[in-house]
Design a protein around this motif. Structure first.
Motif, PDB file in Angstrom:
ATOM      1  N   ARG A  19     -43.248  19.156  18.291  1.00 53.69           N
ATOM      2  CA  ARG A  19     -42.540  19.823  19.381  1.00 53.69           C
ATOM      3  C   ARG A  19     -41.299  19.011  19.789  1.00 53.69           C
ATOM      4  O   ARG A  19     -40.242  19.575  20.048  1.00 53.69           O
ATOM      5  CB  ARG A  19     -43.594  20.025  20.459  1.00 53.69           C
ATOM      6  CG  ARG A  19     -43.396  19.886  21.836  1.00 53.69           C
ATOM      7  CD  ARG A  19     -44.632  20.548  22.526  1.00 53.69           C
ATOM      8  NE  ARG A  19     -45.731  19.609  22.741  1.00 53.69           N
ATOM      9  CZ  ARG A  19     -45.805  18.800  23.787  1.00 53.69           C
ATOM     10  NH1 ARG A  19     -44.848  18.791  24.671  1.00 53.69           N
ATOM     11  NH2 ARG A  19     -46.837  18.003  23.938  1.00 53.69           N
ATOM     12  N   PHE A  20     -41.405  17.687  19.764  1.00 56.68           N
ATOM     13  CA  PHE A  20     -40.247  16.856  20.088  1.00 56.68           C
ATOM     14  C   PHE A  20     -39.226  16.874  18.947  1.00 56.68           C
ATOM     15  O   PHE A  20     -38.021  16.835  19.176  1.00 56.68           O
ATOM     16  CB  PHE A  20     -40.679  15.424  20.392  1.00 56.68           C
ATOM     17  CG  PHE A  20     -41.538  15.335  21.627  1.00 56.68           C
ATOM     18  CD1 PHE A  20     -42.809  14.798  21.580  1.00 56.68           C
ATOM     19  CD2 PHE A  20     -41.067  15.821  22.837  1.00 56.68           C
ATOM     20  CE1 PHE A  20     -43.606  14.731  22.716  1.00 56.68           C
ATOM     21  CE2 PHE A  20     -41.860  15.764  23.979  1.00 56.68           C
ATOM     22  CZ  PHE A  20     -43.129  15.216  23.917  1.00 56.68           C
ATOM     23  N   LEU A  21     -39.722  16.923  17.741  1.00 56.47           N
ATOM     24  CA  LEU A  21     -38.802  16.980  16.599  1.00 56.47           C
ATOM     25  C   LEU A  21     -38.005  18.275  16.632  1.00 56.47           C
ATOM     26  O   LEU A  21     -36.824  18.302  16.292  1.00 56.47           O
ATOM     27  CB  LEU A  21     -39.577  16.859  15.288  1.00 56.47           C
ATOM     28  CG  LEU A  21     -40.247  15.504  15.038  1.00 56.47           C
ATOM     29  CD1 LEU A  21     -40.979  15.513  13.712  1.00 56.47           C
ATOM     30  CD2 LEU A  21     -39.211  14.381  15.063  1.00 56.47           C
ATOM     31  N   ARG A  22     -38.675  19.356  17.059  1.00 53.97           N
ATOM     32  CA  ARG A  22     -37.960  20.639  17.163  1.00 53.97           C
ATOM     33  C   ARG A  22     -36.830  20.556  18.180  1.00 53.97           C
ATOM     34  O   ARG A  22     -35.750  21.095  17.969  1.00 53.97           O
ATOM     35  CB  ARG A  22     -38.935  21.766  17.545  1.00 53.97           C
ATOM     36  CG  ARG A  22     -39.661  22.344  16.338  1.00 53.97           C
ATOM     37  CD  ARG A  22     -40.375  23.643  16.681  1.00 53.97           C
ATOM     38  NE  ARG A  22     -41.507  23.391  17.564  1.00 53.97           N
ATOM     39  CZ  ARG A  22     -42.722  23.099  17.141  1.00 53.97           C
ATOM     40  NH1 ARG A  22     -42.987  23.062  15.845  1.00 53.97           N
ATOM     41  NH2 ARG A  22     -43.693  22.861  17.988  1.00 53.97           N
ATOM     42  N   GLN A  23     -37.120  19.843  19.289  1.00 55.03           N
ATOM     43  CA  GLN A  23     -36.075  19.700  20.308  1.00 55.03           C
ATOM     44  C   GLN A  23     -34.902  18.885  19.766  1.00 55.03           C
ATOM     45  O   GLN A  23     -33.744  19.240  19.972  1.00 55.03           O
ATOM     46  CB  GLN A  23     -36.658  19.033  21.562  1.00 55.03           C
ATOM     47  CG  GLN A  23     -37.681  19.921  22.269  1.00 55.03           C
ATOM     48  CD  GLN A  23     -38.451  19.181  23.358  1.00 55.03           C
ATOM     49  OE1 GLN A  23     -38.314  17.975  23.546  1.00 55.03           O
ATOM     50  NE2 GLN A  23     -39.282  19.918  24.085  1.00 55.03           N
ATOM     51  N   ILE A  24     -35.204  17.825  19.041  1.00 48.55           N
ATOM     52  CA  ILE A  24     -34.140  16.991  18.468  1.00 48.55           C
ATOM     53  C   ILE A  24     -33.366  17.794  17.422  1.00 48.55           C
ATOM     54  O   ILE A  24     -32.137  17.802  17.409  1.00 48.55           O
ATOM     55  CB  ILE A  24     -34.729  15.703  17.850  1.00 48.55           C
ATOM     56  CG1 ILE A  24     -35.300  14.815  18.959  1.00 48.55           C
ATOM     57  CG2 ILE A  24     -33.674  14.959  17.038  1.00 48.55           C
ATOM     58  CD1 ILE A  24     -36.111  13.636  18.461  1.00 48.55           C
ATOM     59  N   VAL A  71     -39.465   5.807  20.147  1.00 50.63           N
ATOM     60  CA  VAL A  71     -39.116   6.414  18.867  1.00 50.63           C
ATOM     61  C   VAL A  71     -38.227   7.641  19.076  1.00 50.63           C
ATOM     62  O   VAL A  71     -37.302   7.902  18.307  1.00 50.63           O
ATOM     63  CB  VAL A  71     -40.414   6.797  18.108  1.00 50.63           C
ATOM     64  CG1 VAL A  71     -40.138   7.736  16.951  1.00 50.63           C
ATOM     65  CG2 VAL A  71     -41.127   5.537  17.623  1.00 50.63           C
ATOM     66  N   LEU A  72     -38.478   8.369  20.163  1.00 49.82           N
ATOM     67  CA  LEU A  72     -37.738   9.602  20.429  1.00 49.82           C
ATOM     68  C   LEU A  72     -36.258   9.345  20.698  1.00 49.82           C
ATOM     69  O   LEU A  72     -35.397  10.021  20.130  1.00 49.82           O
ATOM     70  CB  LEU A  72     -38.332  10.335  21.634  1.00 49.82           C
ATOM     71  CG  LEU A  72     -39.614  11.121  21.397  1.00 49.82           C
ATOM     72  CD1 LEU A  72     -40.010  11.844  22.677  1.00 49.82           C
ATOM     73  CD2 LEU A  72     -39.418  12.116  20.262  1.00 49.82           C
ATOM     74  N   GLU A  73     -35.996   8.378  21.552  1.00 49.48           N
ATOM     75  CA  GLU A  73     -34.596   8.080  21.892  1.00 49.48           C
ATOM     76  C   GLU A  73     -33.827   7.676  20.641  1.00 49.48           C
ATOM     77  O   GLU A  73     -32.701   8.109  20.415  1.00 49.48           O
ATOM     78  CB  GLU A  73     -34.518   6.924  22.884  1.00 49.48           C
ATOM     79  CG  GLU A  73     -34.922   7.338  24.296  1.00 49.48           C
ATOM     80  CD  GLU A  73     -35.425   6.156  25.095  1.00 49.48           C
ATOM     81  OE1 GLU A  73     -34.848   5.054  24.952  1.00 49.48           O
ATOM     82  OE2 GLU A  73     -36.408   6.338  25.851  1.00 49.48           O
ATOM     83  N   LYS A  74     -34.472   6.850  19.853  1.00 41.99           N
ATOM     84  CA  LYS A  74     -33.839   6.372  18.633  1.00 41.99           C
ATOM     85  C   LYS A  74     -33.498   7.556  17.722  1.00 41.99           C
ATOM     86  O   LYS A  74     -32.392   7.665  17.203  1.00 41.99           O
ATOM     87  CB  LYS A  74     -34.827   5.408  17.950  1.00 41.99           C
ATOM     88  CG  LYS A  74     -34.311   4.746  16.724  1.00 41.99           C
ATOM     89  CD  LYS A  74     -34.321   3.221  16.860  1.00 41.99           C
ATOM     90  CE  LYS A  74     -33.469   2.582  15.786  1.00 41.99           C
ATOM     91  NZ  LYS A  74     -34.248   1.969  14.732  1.00 41.99           N
ATOM     92  N   LEU A  75     -34.472   8.452  17.570  1.00 43.37           N
ATOM     93  CA  LEU A  75     -34.266   9.598  16.687  1.00 43.37           C
ATOM     94  C   LEU A  75     -33.148  10.502  17.194  1.00 43.37           C
ATOM     95  O   LEU A  75     -32.345  11.011  16.421  1.00 43.37           O
ATOM     96  CB  LEU A  75     -35.550  10.422  16.613  1.00 43.37           C
ATOM     97  CG  LEU A  75     -36.467  10.196  15.425  1.00 43.37           C
ATOM     98  CD1 LEU A  75     -37.624  11.168  15.480  1.00 43.37           C
ATOM     99  CD2 LEU A  75     -35.697  10.383  14.119  1.00 43.37           C
ATOM    100  N   ALA A  76     -33.141  10.686  18.510  1.00 46.12           N
ATOM    101  CA  ALA A  76     -32.162  11.599  19.098  1.00 46.12           C
ATOM    102  C   ALA A  76     -30.734  11.113  18.855  1.00 46.12           C
ATOM    103  O   ALA A  76     -29.800  11.904  18.826  1.00 46.12           O
ATOM    104  CB  ALA A  76     -32.436  11.777  20.587  1.00 46.12           C
ATOM    105  N   SER A  77     -30.577   9.793  18.670  1.00 42.97           N
ATOM    106  CA  SER A  77     -29.222   9.295  18.440  1.00 42.97           C
ATOM    107  C   SER A  77     -28.934   9.081  16.954  1.00 42.97           C
ATOM    108  O   SER A  77     -27.898   8.545  16.576  1.00 42.97           O
ATOM    109  CB  SER A  77     -29.000   7.999  19.230  1.00 42.97           C
ATOM    110  OG  SER A  77     -29.962   7.055  18.849  1.00 42.97           O
TER     111      SER A  77
END
Ligand code: 6R9
Length: 651
Positions: A618-623, A641-647
């Motif tokens: 679900r978070f990957l979909r948002q990114i 991990v999320l913040e890193k991925l988002a950037s």
């Protein structure tokens, strides 16, 4: 002339065609043959009362049931009027049957400490713990929260609760303070059982500190019972509230009469995340859960008296409940438990445990298998794994690549693999191939267990035939099914029996082949629809990890104005390789077809996973969609991990 439809190509590619048969020797000594499975499965559907009564009669009941099943959709009661006790069945009954001196638990700490308990010893420990719970004021019908490392006292606490009729609610030791407090509050537990710390990756991980913080948010909590595991300093000690296990439990009498409990008496709550909202307290009850876990452990793992059985799941998950504690102990099996990480001190730890304790049955998760695979064949090759005779997989679809590696490198092409599909809600295994009865097809869970009547449907409840992808449903109640969502029966009705009229909606998509084997495609929210064609994220992931440069992959959909959805892949690159996005696109096109080719690829350092290792798509979909990250991130192992991925830019 008809031009081949694009999906024909995809369908053909999506089909894994290998079929792996159990050896003659395995078949010859297996508990259930194919003919027996067919006869018993038929009986379980045609004469369910007789079938389930026969199984239940292999266990001990203080009072026989009046009625096998009372089904008032969506509420089932099993063995109505019967009285039993699952701890009695795990312990007293086995001691009485002559298993008193048999090893019940072989426990290994991450630091190498080993402790063993025979059935007679475990019974005494559980009686002492039960008496301690009573002294602490726990009553039949109460809830007790456990927040513990994987140490023997965790299993002992579960069994002690069951013995006195208190429902346990185990919260995985890796969960955060707020997650713990939320679960204590929701369950209205007055007692928390924890430890000073557990060992994880060589370091003590404090639990008592989190318990103290959670207690500030959980005002109904009256007592905290603390096992001294790591010997680390305990910062705060609240006199009157905190009690050491060794002070409270060791002084108790080792005699305790198990309480006869109504078959429908609550046995445990286990919180699990739904697709929306706060975690649900899945509630299981005594008799049906006992019968379901007893039967599935016996048949799926083909348990023989001399087996050394190891399920690697933590007690914080349903697999740890059903297949590390209740199912195997009901069958008087010898259970191996390991406290720590699979790579401590190195990636050989599992194989060392198998060699040392002569493990015969290993039950673990695809995520672990892929991690081992990533570190090569050479590490397991250093160990003697010849004691193994059966392997199991659980928790997520296993990609054929990982399946074959598990089969070849760990099982020496000798051990059947049972891929077991089930859920926290189902309590016990629902789909698999009984190991001596049926061949396996890598990536396919297989056939229904006794009494399980699965089907594939559309959202509208229309039944689908073989080879159609659809929603996996279960068409009748089964003994180990959840009874409700604790404190929210409406949510139970809506989530499970309200989505599609008259059937249990599992939340997974699946296909069924001509042999009746079910292949789980993934959660339905993980099914992509690309240009009107259904694609499982799992298949694309499987293709990606089939490439030598990729160690892990997660695929999600991104809304696309033309195709409906576009494929987006998040991948981890194997040590020593470099990423080549165009080669990976070609590879997916080769493996599945152009429709599955990722539009965007993110090269990641880590994927957002729950502490049980499930990727939170679900978070990957948002990114992938370039949206802000919203929703509850508290169940993530590492929210950073999320913040890193988002950037990270996509390529
Ligand atoms: C036992 C457990 C349940 C969800 C389930 C499904 C996935 C579990 C699987 C599998 C494919 C298998 N799942 N086993 N998918 N093949 N053998 O894992 O329970 O944590 O509640 O997860 O896991 O998506 O719906 P739980």
């Amino acid at each position: 002339m008809t031009h081949p439809h694009p999906t024909d190509h995809i369908d053909a590619m999506l089909h894994e065609t290998r079929v792996i048969h159990p050896s003659e020797a395995f078949q010859a000594s297996a508990k259930v043959s194919r003919a027996e499975y067919e006869r018993l499965y038929r009986q379980s559907l045609d004469e369910p009362d007789q079938f389930w009564a026969d199984v239940a009669n292999e266990l001990h009941w203080f009072r026989p049931w009046d009625q096998v099943l009372d089904w008032q959709e969506p509420h089932a009661q099993w063995f109505v009027g019967g009285q039993t006790n699952i701890a009695y069945n795990c312990l007293d009954r086995n001691v009485e049957r002559g298993y008193g001196d048999k090893q019940a638990i072989i426990w290994e700490g991450e630091d190498g400490e080993v402790k063993t308990y025979t059935y007679a010893e475990l019974l005494k420990e559980v009686c002492q713990a039960a008496n301690a719970l009573l002294e602490l004021g726990v009553q039949q019908g109460d809830r007790v929260t456990l927040y513990m490392p994987l140490i023997p006292e965790a299993a002992i606490s579960m069994l002690a609760c069951a013995r006195i009729g208190a429902a346990h609610s185990v919260v995985f030791g890796g969960f955060s303070v707020s997650a713990l407090a939320e679960r204590i509050n929701n369950a209205k537990s007055k007692l928390l059982i924890t430890a000073d710390a557990g060992f994880r990756r060589g370091k003590p991980v404090s639990l008592k500190v989190n318990a103290d913080e959670a207690a500030k948010l959980a005002l109904g909590l009256e007592k905290i019972l603390v096992v001294k595991r790591a010997g680390t300093p305990v910062e705060w000690w609240t006199e009157g509230r905190d009690v050491w296990w060794h002070d409270m439990v060791d002084k108790q009498s080792d005699q305790h009469e198990a309480v006869p409990l109504d078959s429908e008496h609550p046995l445990f709550l286990l919180y699990t995340s739904g697709s929306t909202g706060t975690p649900k307290g899945v509630q299981h009850t005594t008799g049906g859960y006992m019968v379901g876990t007893y039967l599935t452990t016996k048949t799926v793992f083909d348990l023989q008296d001399n087996d050394i059985y190891w399920c690697t799941a933590d007690i914080g998950w349903v697999t740890g409940h059903s297949y590390s504690v209740y199912g195997p102990l009901l069958n008087a099996a010898t259970v191996v438990m390991y406290e720590g990480a699979p790579n401590q001190p190195d990636w050989g730890r599992f194989w060392d445990i198998i060699q040392k304790h002569r493990v015969t049955i290993l039950y673990t998760a695809p995520t672990a298998i892929r991690a081992f695979m990533q570190h090569g064949d050479e590490i397991p090759g250093r160990y003697d794994l010849s004691s193994l005779r059966l392997l199991g997989s659980v928790g997520e679809p296993i990609n054929p690549e990982a399946w074959m590696w598990y089969y070849r490198v760990i099982g020496g092409e000798r051990c059947p693999i049972v891929d077991t599909w089930w859920q926290t809600e189902t309590g016990a295994i629902m789909l698999t191939t009984l190991p001596g009865a049926f061949p396996s097809k890598p990536g396919s869970a297989g056939l229904p267990m006794f009494g399980v009547e699965p089907g594939l449907m559309t959202h509208e409840g229309e039944e689908l035939g073989p080879d159609d992808g659809g929603l996996l449903v279960i068409k009748r109640p089964w003994p180990s099914m959840l009874r409700t969502v604790y404190g929210d029966d409406e949510r139970y009705r809506k989530s499970y029996w309200g989505e599609i009229k008259g059937v249990y909606f599992a939340g997974d998509g699946a296909r069924r082949d001509q042999d009746g084997y079910y292949t789980i495609v993934g959660r339905v929210d993980d099914v992509l629809n690309v240009s009107g064609h259904r694609l499982g994220t799992m298949e694309i992931e499987s293709a990606l990890v089939g490439h030598s440069s990729v160690s892990e992959a997660a695929v999600v959909g991104r809304p696309d104005p033309v195709k409906g959805e576009a494929v987006v892949a998040f991948i981890l690159i194997q040590d020593g390789h470099t990423a080549d996005p165009s080669e990976l696109r070609r590879h997916v096109t080769r493996e599945i077809g152009a429709l599955a080719r990722p539009d965007a690829i993110y090269i990641a350092d880590a994927l957002p996973k729950t502490r049980s290792g499930k990727i939170m798509r679900r978070f990957l979909r948002q990114i992938a969609a370039g949206n802000e990250i919203t929703g509850d991130t508290s169940t993530l192992e590492d929210p950073a991990v999320l913040e890193k991925l988002a950037s990270t830019p996509a390529v």
